[in-house]
Design an enzyme around this catalytic site. Structure first.
Site, PDB file in Angstrom:
ATOM      1  N   GLU A 105     -13.141   9.708  12.392  1.00 28.30           N
ATOM      2  CA  GLU A 105     -12.639   9.676  13.736  1.00 28.30           C
ATOM      3  C   GLU A 105     -12.191   8.225  13.773  1.00 28.30           C
ATOM      4  OE1 GLU A 105     -14.702  11.163  17.277  1.00 28.30           O
ATOM      5  OE2 GLU A 105     -14.640   9.252  18.363  1.00 28.30           O
ATOM      6  N   ASP A 107     -10.855   5.668  16.995  1.00 27.00           N
ATOM      7  CA  ASP A 107     -10.962   5.593  18.397  1.00 27.00           C
ATOM      8  C   ASP A 107     -10.365   4.510  19.170  1.00 27.00           C
ATOM      9  OD1 ASP A 107     -12.655   7.898  18.388  1.00 27.00           O
ATOM     10  OD2 ASP A 107     -14.485   6.351  18.478  1.00 27.00           O
ATOM     11  N   GLU A 109     -10.865   3.192  23.086  1.00 25.80           N
ATOM     12  CA  GLU A 109     -11.487   3.617  24.344  1.00 25.80           C
ATOM     13  C   GLU A 109     -11.313   2.094  25.229  1.00 25.80           C
ATOM     14  OE1 GLU A 109     -15.437   6.161  23.289  1.00 25.80           O
ATOM     15  OE2 GLU A 109     -15.501   4.319  22.390  1.00 25.80           O
TER      16      GLU A 109
END
Length: 289
Positions: A105, A107, A109
């Protein structure tokens, strides 16, 4: 650049969503290529379907994802974040292998703030099931005042997170040093808006103020250049893909200067220097850019 991977098409999900997507040489439609992962009623179209609005209120957040997964490529979207008091909210844009134990993953955020405080973007990397590689950067502009472009570049050489073409994070492929690197699992593209006031703002000290709801984030110009899976078997290993070219195998001189500027002036947390969590420096932290 392989123009077969650069043709843009408009697709529409009636009354909900319209974005532009680039995939390998065929017109894309939302119904074919994307799905709303949760709370369809909280995703709204704007400007005749040329942009979307994600809504967070006390009832629900929302999210959407690509139906297909991709192995290597460039993934970007323009986002205008929640204005004003957004403490306790998280707006996320990420790619994910949708596997549990050995998840890969990458990311973005965006962590909400109290009015007047800098917006923080947290990046994280999971490779072969191991994450805990958080870094945080305070953005040098107001990301709620206008749209800005957020990009993940992922090839066989490195992963780069860009904000308006400024690199803020680099993770190099150092498999030769037995450092995990995501290269075997295709990943889907996701975006969510949700409440996380147990950790998002000042480690959970600042709670979400529901009197400010609904919280609204805006999206447009979503773009994918990558090898779709399922798709041509040799796509992901091809050195002819533009994102594998010499110009994209390392930061160029201007990118390297911008990267150093971000790290010197705007980096506020780096797991590599967190001795309370990692008494022994993780090996990938020694690799540099």
């Amino acid at each position: 650049m392989d123009m077969g991977l650069r043709n843009g098409f408009l697709f529409v999900f009636p009354c909900v969503l319209a974005l532009s997507l680039t995939v390998s040489g065929r017109p894309a439609t939302f119904l074919e290529d994307f799905r709303i992962t949760w709370s369809e009623s909280h995703i709204r179209k704007l400007d005749g379907g040329r942009a979307i609005q994600l809504v967070l209120d006390q009832n629900s957040g929302c999210g959407f994802a690509s139906k297909k997964q991709y192995l290597f490529g460039r993934f970007s979207m323009k986002i205008k974040l929640i204005p004003g008091d957004s403490a306790g909210t998280v707006t996320a844009f990420y790619i994910n292998s949708d596997t549990d134990r050995v998840r890969d993953e990458l990311d973005f955020e965006f962590l909400g703030n109290r009015t007047g405080q800098p917006y923080t973007v947290q990046t994280n990397i999971y490779a072969h099931g191991k994450g805990d590689r958080e870094q945080r950067v305070n953005l040098w502009f107001d990301p709620a005042a206008d749209f800005h472009t957020y990009t993940i570049m992922w090839n066989h050489h490195h992963i780069v997170f860009y904000v308006d073409e400024v690199p803020i994070r680099v993770y190099k492929n150092n498999e030769a040093r037995n450092i995990p690197y995501p290269k075997l699992q295709p990943m889907g593209v996701y975006s969510t808006l949700w409440e996380a006031d147990d950790w998002a703002t000042r480690g959970g000290l600042e709670k979400i103020d529901w009197t400010k709801a609904p919280f609204l984030a805006y999206y447009k110009d979503f773009d994918i250049d990558g090898c779709p899976v399922p798709g041509p078997a040799n796509c992901a290993t091809s050195t002819g893909n533009w994102w594998e070219g010499t110009a994209y195998q390392a930061l160029n001189a201007m990118e390297a200067r911008r990267y150093r500027w971000v790290r010197m002036n705007h980096l506020i947390y780096d797991y590599c220097t967190d001795k309370s969590r990692f008494p022994v420096t993780p090996p990938e932290c020694m690799a540099g850019i």
